[in-house]
Design a protein around this motif. Sequence first.
Motif, mmCIF file in Angstrom:
data_model
loop_
_atom_site.group_PDB
_atom_site.id
_atom_site.type_symbol
_atom_site.label_atom_id
_atom_site.label_comp_id
_atom_site.label_asym_id
_atom_site.label_seq_id
_atom_site.Cartn_x
_atom_site.Cartn_y
_atom_site.Cartn_z
ATOM 1 N N HIS A 108 -17.307 -81.885 -96.147
ATOM 2 C CA HIS A 108 -17.423 -83.304 -95.208
ATOM 3 C C HIS A 108 -15.758 -84.048 -95.509
ATOM 4 C CE1 HIS A 108 -21.387 -83.883 -96.309
ATOM 5 N NE2 HIS A 108 -21.969 -83.123 -95.141
ATOM 6 N N LEU A 109 -15.508 -83.963 -94.448
ATOM 7 C CA LEU A 109 -14.019 -84.238 -94.026
ATOM 8 C C LEU A 109 -13.556 -85.426 -93.979
ATOM 9 C CD1 LEU A 109 -13.641 -81.252 -93.336
ATOM 10 C CD2 LEU A 109 -11.373 -81.798 -92.284
ATOM 11 N N VAL A 110 -14.178 -86.373 -94.478
ATOM 12 C CA VAL A 110 -13.719 -88.117 -94.702
ATOM 13 C C VAL A 110 -12.515 -88.648 -93.893
ATOM 14 C CG1 VAL A 110 -14.317 -90.038 -95.779
ATOM 15 C CG2 VAL A 110 -15.295 -87.488 -96.940
ATOM 16 N N LEU A 111 -13.025 -89.402 -92.956
ATOM 17 C CA LEU A 111 -12.257 -89.795 -91.732
ATOM 18 C C LEU A 111 -12.224 -91.816 -92.363
ATOM 19 C CD1 LEU A 111 -12.839 -87.696 -88.898
ATOM 20 C CD2 LEU A 111 -11.584 -87.095 -90.801
ATOM 21 N N ALA A 112 -11.305 -92.378 -91.985
ATOM 22 C CA ALA A 112 -10.709 -93.153 -92.222
ATOM 23 C C ALA A 112 -9.918 -94.113 -90.988
ATOM 24 C CB ALA A 112 -10.567 -93.993 -93.295
ATOM 25 N N ASN A 113 -10.227 -95.301 -90.645
ATOM 26 C CA ASN A 113 -8.400 -96.403 -90.294
ATOM 27 C C ASN A 113 -8.506 -95.657 -88.881
ATOM 28 O OD1 ASN A 113 -6.235 -98.030 -89.273
ATOM 29 N ND2 ASN A 113 -5.777 -96.712 -91.209
ATOM 30 N N PRO A 114 -9.279 -95.598 -87.772
ATOM 31 C CA PRO A 114 -9.067 -94.989 -86.767
ATOM 32 C C PRO A 114 -8.188 -95.551 -86.010
ATOM 33 C CG PRO A 114 -11.356 -95.343 -86.308
ATOM 34 C CD PRO A 114 -11.050 -95.909 -87.578
ATOM 35 N N ARG A 115 -6.743 -94.402 -84.875
ATOM 36 C CA ARG A 115 -6.178 -95.319 -84.592
ATOM 37 C C ARG A 115 -5.983 -94.800 -83.274
ATOM 38 N NH1 ARG A 115 -5.024 -94.698 -89.346
ATOM 39 N NH2 ARG A 115 -2.811 -92.818 -88.945
ATOM 40 N N PRO A 116 -6.761 -95.210 -81.866
ATOM 41 C CA PRO A 116 -7.094 -94.749 -80.246
ATOM 42 C C PRO A 116 -5.239 -94.776 -79.787
ATOM 43 C CG PRO A 116 -8.361 -96.295 -80.921
ATOM 44 C CD PRO A 116 -7.897 -96.385 -82.011
ATOM 45 N N LEU A 117 -5.258 -93.893 -78.976
ATOM 46 C CA LEU A 117 -3.781 -93.994 -78.195
ATOM 47 C C LEU A 117 -4.430 -94.588 -76.853
ATOM 48 C CD1 LEU A 117 -2.390 -90.752 -78.928
ATOM 49 C CD2 LEU A 117 -1.469 -92.395 -79.741
ATOM 50 N N LYS A 118 -3.437 -95.441 -76.434
ATOM 51 C CA LYS A 118 -3.818 -96.086 -75.306
ATOM 52 C C LYS A 118 -3.801 -95.135 -74.362
ATOM 53 C CE LYS A 118 -2.909 -100.945 -76.267
ATOM 54 N NZ LYS A 118 -1.473 -101.591 -76.487
ATOM 55 N N LYS A 119 -2.860 -94.213 -74.178
ATOM 56 C CA LYS A 119 -3.359 -93.023 -73.379
ATOM 57 C C LYS A 119 -3.413 -91.799 -73.586
ATOM 58 C CE LYS A 119 -0.595 -91.444 -69.005
ATOM 59 N NZ LYS A 119 0.605 -91.112 -68.665
ATOM 60 N N PRO A 120 -3.916 -91.283 -73.674
ATOM 61 C CA PRO A 120 -4.512 -89.403 -74.410
ATOM 62 C C PRO A 120 -2.837 -88.838 -74.032
ATOM 63 C CG PRO A 120 -6.386 -89.649 -73.335
ATOM 64 C CD PRO A 120 -5.819 -90.838 -72.858
ATOM 65 N N ILE A 121 -2.358 -87.605 -74.962
ATOM 66 C CA ILE A 121 -1.194 -87.590 -74.724
ATOM 67 C C ILE A 121 -2.061 -85.940 -74.876
ATOM 68 C CG2 ILE A 121 0.270 -86.591 -75.811
ATOM 69 C CD1 ILE A 121 0.711 -88.935 -77.256
ATOM 70 N N PRO A 122 -1.636 -84.460 -74.009
ATOM 71 C CA PRO A 122 -1.878 -83.092 -73.369
ATOM 72 C C PRO A 122 -1.054 -82.492 -74.419
ATOM 73 C CG PRO A 122 -0.996 -84.494 -71.295
ATOM 74 C CD PRO A 122 -0.582 -85.350 -72.863
ATOM 75 N N VAL A 123 -2.185 -81.615 -74.653
ATOM 76 C CA VAL A 123 -1.731 -80.827 -75.740
ATOM 77 C C VAL A 123 -2.666 -79.876 -76.171
ATOM 78 C CG1 VAL A 123 -1.946 -81.294 -78.273
ATOM 79 C CG2 VAL A 123 -0.481 -79.993 -77.717
ATOM 80 N N ARG A 124 -1.814 -78.175 -76.405
ATOM 81 C CA ARG A 124 -3.325 -77.630 -76.624
ATOM 82 C C ARG A 124 -3.702 -77.513 -78.170
ATOM 83 N NH1 ARG A 124 -2.970 -71.322 -74.782
ATOM 84 N NH2 ARG A 124 -4.234 -69.752 -75.822
#
Length: 145
Positions: A108-124
């Motif tokens: 289990h990778l335990v994640l906290a504090n999500p911070r979404p971007l207003k505009k997604p950034i393309p990347v491979r």
Amino acid sequence: MRALTVRQPWALHIMQSGKDVENRSRNIAGSYRGPVAIHAALTADEEALRRLPMRAPNGIPRVFHYGVVLGVVDLVDVHLSDTYAECWDGMNEHSTQCSPWALQDNYHLVLANPRPLKKPIPVRGRLGLWTLPDDIAAQVEEALS
């Protein structure tokens, strides 16, 4: 900045629906703890998408982006489900999970504090916990500030 590629709809759930555990068959993070960009994979978990209503509980249509960084979370812990006492208390019918998103017999990778971007950034994307290219990391940092 480190990044984790996650298939949809799970990437969206991490950023918007409180998914605080990413299940993996091995510990891909090692001893790393800190910020992680969530990258939406180019391919989806088709079975999960079929089961998911196309509108969120708030009535807003779900929009899935692919091949982009959606935001950043903090990786705060990694543990193996069956060896973490707080995760599966005794491994019986009365066991408690560390998260409703946690699966048994996984890391289990335990994640906290999500911070979404207003505009997604393309990347491979890549497998495992990988490092964003410097120019993309700079774009993510700028978008978060």
